[in-house]
Scaffold this active site. Structure first.
Site, short mmCIF file in Angstrom:
data_model
loop_
_atom_site.label_atom_id
_atom_site.label_comp_id
_atom_site.label_asym_id
_atom_site.label_seq_id
_atom_site.Cartn_x
_atom_site.Cartn_y
_atom_site.Cartn_z
N ASN A 41 0.96 -1.21 0.06
CA ASN A 41 -0.04 -0.08 0.03
C ASN A 41 0.84 1.06 0.02
O ASN A 41 1.64 1.30 0.97
CB ASN A 41 -1.12 -0.15 1.16
N CYS A 61 -6.80 -1.47 5.19
CA CYS A 61 -7.36 -2.39 3.97
C CYS A 61 -8.58 -2.71 4.24
O CYS A 61 -8.79 -3.44 5.13
CB CYS A 61 -6.41 -3.65 3.87
N VAL A 95 -10.81 -4.45 2.02
CA VAL A 95 -11.30 -5.69 1.63
C VAL A 95 -10.71 -6.69 2.24
O VAL A 95 -11.36 -7.85 2.41
CB VAL A 95 -11.06 -5.65 -0.18
N TYR A 142 -11.59 -3.93 -7.07
CA TYR A 142 -11.12 -5.07 -7.17
C TYR A 142 -11.64 -5.97 -8.28
O TYR A 142 -12.61 -5.54 -8.96
CB TYR A 142 -11.98 -5.43 -5.92
N ASN A 158 -1.77 -4.83 -6.43
CA ASN A 158 -2.09 -3.98 -5.54
C ASN A 158 -1.03 -2.51 -5.84
O ASN A 158 -1.74 -1.38 -5.47
CB ASN A 158 -1.87 -4.04 -4.21
N CYS A 202 -11.94 1.59 -1.66
CA CYS A 202 -10.54 0.97 -1.52
C CYS A 202 -9.74 1.97 -0.95
O CYS A 202 -9.53 3.04 -1.67
CB CYS A 202 -10.02 0.30 -3.08
#
Length: 247
Positions: free
Chosen positions: A15, A80, A82, A137, A167, A198
């Site tokens: 990330n 995060c 998800v 996603y 990602n 997201c």
């Protein structure tokens, strides 16, 4: 007298967004309010946004919570969405309970939260009963996010998912592309548009522009994360330029 608050985030190793967007919004707030913030992270390994990698990453969360407790942060959050929502309906409450136990064991009184819970918190603060959203996603994971939100009592009228599994690629996506993407989204009769469901998909340069264009509240998971942090710290959320939730 200015007061310093330590902000802790538990961040996927790939990330690159939450350690920029969260500080950007809180630095903007510093121009309007006396409080000051420092930023601290602990990382969990994850590269591809798949169910298997998300589950493996989640297992590192308690280690990260303990590390941030050692830094005596004032609030800590997962970065995060998800990873939490893919584990089952309402799962953010279990994670937050686990974090409270770990922080207590490490003699920390940090407030704990998740970005998944923050999105729900933010949508409810906006009075949202029906939303439409954009997400990077793959479709099966997007379906889980929609199911999760709807289980919290908020209808999802429409969703567009960009199906980007890498990602790092998600984090490199130009946030201003969202202004064109949102034109393809069915926003008729919705209360709120989630411009990015997201935390890795950058959104904050487009939030206010999209809200001005659509004429309805627009937010994102990172904006909701900041609002939830400020609410937990008992601080005024007013930071214009990032949509109604921080207005």
């Amino acid at each position: 007298m200015k007061q310093l608050f330590r902000i802790g985030q538990i961040v996927p190793s790939s990330n690159t967004t939450m350690e920029t967007e969260i500080p950007a919004m809180l630095r903007a707030r510093e121009a309007l309010h006396p409080e000051r913030f420092s930023f601290h992270s602990s990382r969990m390994r994850m590269h591809r946004v798949t169910a298997e990698e998300l589950a493996a990453m989640n297992r590192e969360g308690l280690r990260c919570a303990a590390e941030l407790a050692d830094a005596r942060v004032d609030v800590m959050s997962t970065a995060c969405l998800v990873a939490i929502m893919a584990q089952g309906l309402g799962y953010h409450r279990q994670v937050e309970s686990d974090f409270r136990r770990v922080t207590s064991e490490n003699k920390s009184d940090a407030k704990v939260m998740t970005s998944a819970g923050a999105l729900i918190h933010g949508l409810k603060a906006l009075g949202a009963r029906k939303v439409s959203l954009l997400a990077p996603y793959m479709k099966p994971l997007t379906d889980k996010v929609v199911e999760y939100i709807e289980n919290e009592g908020i209808e999802v009228q429409d969703r567009i998912c960009f199906e980007i599994p890498d990602n790092l690629e998600v984090g490199r996506r130009d946030p201003l592309r969202l202004l064109d993407d949102v034109k393809r989204l069915n926003t008729a009769n919705v209360d709120v548009v989630v411009l990015s469901a997201c935390v890795q998909m950058q959104s904050i340069p487009a939030i206010q522009k999209a809200q001005d264009m659509l004429g309805i509240p627009v937010t994102s998971t990172s904006v909701c994360t900041v609002r939830n942090m400020l609410d937990l710290l008992g601080l005024d959320a007013a930071t214009p330029g990032y949509g109604k939730l921080l207005a």
